[in-house]
Design an enzyme around this catalytic site. Structure first.
Site, PDB file in Angstrom:
ATOM      1  N   GLY A  90       0.787  -1.239   0.000  1.00  0.00           N
ATOM      2  CA  GLY A  90       0.000   0.000   0.000  1.00  0.00           C
ATOM      3  C   GLY A  90       0.812   1.278   0.000  1.00  0.00           C
ATOM      4  N   SER A  91       2.003   1.269  -0.643  1.00  0.00           N
ATOM      5  CA  SER A  91       2.752   2.540  -0.691  1.00  0.00           C
ATOM      6  C   SER A  91       1.994   3.587  -1.511  1.00  0.00           C
ATOM      7  CB  SER A  91       4.166   2.321  -1.248  1.00  0.00           C
ATOM      8  OG  SER A  91       4.116   1.965  -2.616  1.00  0.00           O
TER       9      SER A  91
ATOM     10  N   MET B 155      -4.747  -6.793  -6.862  1.00  0.00           N
ATOM     11  CA  MET B 155      -4.242  -7.791  -7.806  1.00  0.00           C
ATOM     12  C   MET B 155      -5.293  -8.810  -8.243  1.00  0.00           C
ATOM     13  SD  MET B 155      -1.387  -6.428  -8.326  1.00  0.00           S
ATOM     14  CE  MET B 155      -0.369  -7.533  -9.317  1.00  0.00           C
TER      15      MET B 155
ATOM     16  N   ILE C 183      -8.535  -9.604 -10.798  1.00  0.00           N
ATOM     17  CA  ILE C 183      -9.221  -9.116 -12.002  1.00  0.00           C
ATOM     18  C   ILE C 183     -10.715  -9.084 -11.699  1.00  0.00           C
ATOM     19  CG2 ILE C 183      -9.780  -9.668 -14.403  1.00  0.00           C
ATOM     20  CD1 ILE C 183      -6.898 -10.912 -14.500  1.00  0.00           C
TER      21      ILE C 183
ATOM     22  N   ASN D  66      -7.639   2.533 -12.252  1.00  0.00           N
ATOM     23  CA  ASN D  66      -6.522   1.656 -11.901  1.00  0.00           C
ATOM     24  C   ASN D  66      -5.212   2.349 -12.261  1.00  0.00           C
ATOM     25  OD1 ASN D  66      -5.203  -0.815 -11.151  1.00  0.00           O
ATOM     26  ND2 ASN D  66      -4.986  -1.327 -13.318  1.00  0.00           N
TER      27      ASN D  66
ATOM     28  N   HIS E 134      -1.374   1.125 -13.464  1.00  0.00           N
ATOM     29  CA  HIS E 134      -0.638  -0.059 -13.929  1.00  0.00           C
ATOM     30  C   HIS E 134       0.817   0.348 -14.166  1.00  0.00           C
ATOM     31  CE1 HIS E 134       0.020  -3.929 -15.795  1.00  0.00           C
ATOM     32  NE2 HIS E 134       0.749  -3.291 -16.685  1.00  0.00           N
TER      33      HIS E 134
ATOM     34  N   GLU F 226     -14.035  -3.956 -19.164  1.00  0.00           N
ATOM     35  CA  GLU F 226     -14.183  -5.405 -18.942  1.00  0.00           C
ATOM     36  C   GLU F 226     -12.913  -6.186 -19.283  1.00  0.00           C
ATOM     37  OE1 GLU F 226     -16.273  -3.407 -20.482  1.00  0.00           O
ATOM     38  OE2 GLU F 226     -18.134  -3.530 -19.308  1.00  0.00           O
TER      39      GLU F 226
ATOM     40  N   LYS G 221       7.312   3.176  -8.910  1.00  0.00           N
ATOM     41  CA  LYS G 221       6.385   3.559  -7.821  1.00  0.00           C
ATOM     42  C   LYS G 221       6.558   5.029  -7.445  1.00  0.00           C
ATOM     43  CE  LYS G 221       5.586  -0.742  -5.250  1.00  0.00           C
ATOM     44  NZ  LYS G 221       5.547  -1.338  -3.902  1.00  0.00           N
TER      45      LYS G 221
ATOM     46  N   GLU H 236       4.608   6.898  -9.815  1.00  0.00           N
ATOM     47  CA  GLU H 236       3.171   6.626  -9.599  1.00  0.00           C
ATOM     48  C   GLU H 236       2.616   7.475  -8.455  1.00  0.00           C
ATOM     49  OE1 GLU H 236       2.707   1.914 -10.832  1.00  0.00           O
ATOM     50  OE2 GLU H 236       2.827   2.437  -8.744  1.00  0.00           O
TER      51      GLU H 236
HETATM   52  C1  GAR Z   1       2.085  -0.522  -7.927  1.00  0.00           C
HETATM   53  O1  GAR Z   1       3.308  -0.388  -8.618  1.00  0.00           O
HETATM   54  C2  GAR Z   1       0.951  -0.686  -8.912  1.00  0.00           C
HETATM   55  O2  GAR Z   1       1.140  -0.006 -10.105  1.00  0.00           O
HETATM   56  C3  GAR Z   1       0.963  -2.165  -9.140  1.00  0.00           C
HETATM   57  O3  GAR Z   1       1.199  -2.725  -7.877  1.00  0.00           O
HETATM   58  C4  GAR Z   1       2.040  -1.833  -7.133  1.00  0.00           C
HETATM   59  C5  GAR Z   1       1.432  -1.663  -5.763  1.00  0.00           C
HETATM   60  O4  GAR Z   1       2.353  -1.185  -4.852  1.00  0.00           O
HETATM   61  N1  GAR Z   1      -0.281  -2.622  -9.687  1.00  0.00           N
HETATM   62  C6  GAR Z   1      -0.378  -3.635 -10.517  1.00  0.00           C
HETATM   63  O5  GAR Z   1       0.564  -4.303 -10.883  1.00  0.00           O
HETATM   64  C7  GAR Z   1      -1.796  -3.910 -10.986  1.00  0.00           C
HETATM   65  N2  GAR Z   1      -1.803  -4.907 -12.005  1.00  0.00           N
HETATM   66  P1  GAR Z   1       1.923  -0.747  -3.380  1.00  0.00           P
HETATM   67  O6  GAR Z   1       1.147  -1.895  -2.755  1.00  0.00           O
HETATM   68  O7  GAR Z   1       3.221  -0.473  -2.678  1.00  0.00           O
HETATM   69  O8  GAR Z   1       1.072   0.501  -3.530  1.00  0.00           O
END
Ligand code: GAR
Length: 210
Positions: free
Chosen positions: A27-28, A108, A110, A125, A127, A160, A189, A192
């Site tokens: 959950g960062s 994670m 779908i 979302n 990605h 979808e 990240k 992101e």
């Molecule tokens: C993030 O990098 C996000 O983009 C990715 O999981 C990570 C979650 O990091 N999401 C996916 O791969 C979705 N298919 P976090 O738990 O540290 O926020």
């Protein structure tokens, strides 16, 4: 508006969009969003949901007093009914908290068309690649295997398909020589954590149309 997407109303500082963040891991991204929302914004996280009871990232929500709960798959339900049964529980929690926008942040699972159809346009979302390149659960591994020197991240509305919905924002990130999955993941990240809150600002203040 195309393909049945209904975007959220325009939020304001006085009446921010009520957001639920859904996570599966550390959950960062959630923590970054909560830090951003510590200043008044047009969106406010009022619920955190995880797909298991013991997901570490729930603590970020608990720390700031946001209801944060794990909703595991209902094992008492027959296997073939389990996905939608789980989504019905998630949907009920979202309704109970008057959620207006669902933000997937490292979630994670779908989602089925049953769930997507109920939230289409209000389900976002992030990605960790420059979609449409490298969709799926192992983006960084696939990027490294392909030997490209630029990757990035994408914020998109969920449809979808898997990682296929309308793209709202993207940002590039360099791949460095010698990167392994974890080094690349950390660099992506970092980007992101700025891109997602900024994009939610645009979406929740009426600056995005399809
Ligand atoms: C993030 O990098 C996000 O983009 C990715 O999981 C990570 C979650 O990091 N999401 C996916 O791969 C979705 N298919 P976090 O738990 O540290 O926020």
């Amino acid at each position: 508006m195309s393909d049945g997407f209904v975007l959220p109303r325009t939020g304001s500082l006085k009446h921010p969009i009520r957001v639920a963040v859904m996570i599966s891991g550390g959950g960062s991204g959630l923590a970054a969003l909560l830090r951003y929302q510590a200043t008044a914004r047009t969106h406010q996280t009022v619920l955190v949901l995880a797909d298991k009871a013991d997901v570490g990232g729930l603590q970020h929500g608990i720390d700031v007093g946001v209801p944060s709960l794990g909703i595991p798959l209902p094992t008492e339900v027959e296997a073939k009914e389990r996905r939608v049964a789980h989504e019905r529980l998630v949907h009920a929690a979202l309704e109970e908290h008057d959620i207006e926008l669902v933000v997937l942040s490292g979630y994670m699972r779908i989602l089925t068309p049953w769930f997507v159809s109920r939230w289409k346009g209000r389900l976002v979302n992030i990605h960790p690649s420059l979609l449409p390149d490298f969709p799926g659960a192992h983006a960084h591994r696939d990027v490294l295997a392909a030997g490209v020197d630029v990757t990035g991240c994408t914020v998109h509305l969920v449809d979808e398909g898997v990682d296929t919905g309308p793209i709202l924002a993207q940002r590039r990130v360099d791949v460095h020589e010698g990167d392994d999955e974890s080094a690349l993941q950390e660099r992506v990240k970092h980007v992101e954590h700025a891109l997602y809150p900024e994009t939610l600002d645009r979406l929740c203040s009426g600056q995005i149309s399809l």
